[in-house]
Design an enzyme around this catalytic site. Structure first.
Site, mmCIF file in Angstrom:
data_model
loop_
_atom_site.group_PDB
_atom_site.id
_atom_site.type_symbol
_atom_site.label_atom_id
_atom_site.label_comp_id
_atom_site.label_asym_id
_atom_site.label_seq_id
_atom_site.Cartn_x
_atom_site.Cartn_y
_atom_site.Cartn_z
ATOM 1 N N ASP A 66 0.827 -1.203 0.000
ATOM 2 C CA ASP A 66 0.000 0.000 0.000
ATOM 3 C C ASP A 66 0.863 1.256 0.000
ATOM 4 O O ASP A 66 1.950 1.265 0.590
ATOM 5 C CB ASP A 66 -0.911 -0.023 1.236
ATOM 6 C CG ASP A 66 -2.105 0.906 1.087
ATOM 7 O OD1 ASP A 66 -2.371 1.369 -0.053
ATOM 8 O OD2 ASP A 66 -2.770 1.168 2.111
ATOM 9 N N HIS A 110 2.521 3.418 -9.025
ATOM 10 C CA HIS A 110 2.407 1.968 -9.258
ATOM 11 C C HIS A 110 3.646 1.446 -9.986
ATOM 12 O O HIS A 110 4.151 0.374 -9.679
ATOM 13 C CB HIS A 110 1.143 1.653 -10.070
ATOM 14 C CG HIS A 110 -0.131 2.012 -9.336
ATOM 15 N ND1 HIS A 110 -0.344 1.685 -8.027
ATOM 16 C CD2 HIS A 110 -1.252 2.669 -9.737
ATOM 17 C CE1 HIS A 110 -1.545 2.124 -7.647
ATOM 18 N NE2 HIS A 110 -2.106 2.727 -8.662
ATOM 19 N N LEU A 138 11.901 -20.227 -4.230
ATOM 20 C CA LEU A 138 10.850 -19.428 -3.593
ATOM 21 C C LEU A 138 9.494 -19.631 -4.268
ATOM 22 O O LEU A 138 9.397 -19.597 -5.492
ATOM 23 C CB LEU A 138 11.238 -17.940 -3.668
ATOM 24 C CG LEU A 138 10.213 -16.940 -3.130
ATOM 25 C CD1 LEU A 138 10.162 -16.985 -1.598
ATOM 26 C CD2 LEU A 138 10.525 -15.529 -3.587
#
Ligand code: IPE
Ligand code: MG
Length: 231
Positions: free
Chosen positions: A2, A19, A113
């Site tokens: 956020d 963004h 991962l």
């Protein structure tokens, strides 16, 4: 993840540049997670509620997801990362859906991962779709109502093949869950920071991991029954 919009506002830039700047933090967080031995990293990229944003912002985000996949998947693959997406993926445009399917297939056999991206995802939506799956099994007779338990329920959730998160990190200063993985976060440690997502870096990630390492995870037990590792 956020704080992209506020990061851009602070610089008198349009929201979409926040963004874009956030993609760099995604790269850093994936690299740091892999280096620190984190096995599962899940990123909340776009919520069910984010569809209500102005349509220009929604479409620039969708374009950014396609572009980020185009640019980053080679590198993720080289680093043995296995990529998966969760959420209402059928709500996405065909171009993005295809890119997602390709990226998942390409990295499916990697053993490093486990990177999961939640997109068009909502915790309530996930619980509802798992409930529908249970209801269908009861209706077709393959499951008895009495046999519904945590495990049967969780098997229908999007994260069914993964452990519950140990740690939730939220950037951008708000201290709330905002409809993320409501079921799975039952025992997660929650860590909040005012750092805006485009400024999330290795040092901030380490701060969060250090907070986690100092926690005594009791899961209902007493303090004497468990140990604390420390940072
Ligand atoms: C989070 O940043 C990114 C997405 C929801 C895609 P925001 O866009 O929510 O940033 P703020 O909260 O407006 O600063
Ligand atoms: Mg926000």
């Amino acid at each position: 993840m956020d704080g992209n919009g506020r990061w851009a506002n602070n610089r008198n830039k349009p929201r979409h540049s926040g963004h874009r700047a956030g993609v760099k933090s995604v790269r850093t967080s994936v690299e740091t997670a892999a280096q620190r031995g984190v096995e599962f990293l899940t990123l909340f990229a776009f919520s069910s509620e984010n569809w209500s944003r102005p349509k220009e912002e929604v479409s620039s985000l969708m374009n950014l997801f396609v572009e980020a996949l185009r640019r980053e998947v080679d590198e993720l693959h080289r680093n043995n990362v296995r990529l998966k997406f969760v959420g209402a993926l059928d709500e996405l445009n065909t171009g993005l859906k295809n890119k997602i399917a390709q990226s998942e297939q390409r990295t499916a056999n990697n053993t490093g991962l486990r990177l999961t991206v939640a997109i068009a995802f909502g915790g309530r939506w996930d619980i509802i779709q798992a409930s529908k799956a249970l209801a269908r099994r009861v209706l077709d007779g393959s499951l008895q109502v009495e046999d519904i338990d945590d495990a049967e329920f969780a098997a229908g959730l999007q994260m069914s093949n993964m452990p519950d998160p140990d740690l939730l990190i939220r950037t951008g200063g708000e201290q709330r869950i905002s409809n993320f993985m409501l079921w799975n976060l039952a025992y997660a440690e929650l860590w909040f920071t005012d750092v805006l997502w485009p400024e999330f870096d290795e040092a901030v990630f380490d701060e969060a991991l250090c907070f986690y390492a100092g926690k005594q995870r009791r899961f209902g037990h007493t303090g004497d029954q468990v140990e604390t590792v420390g940072c």
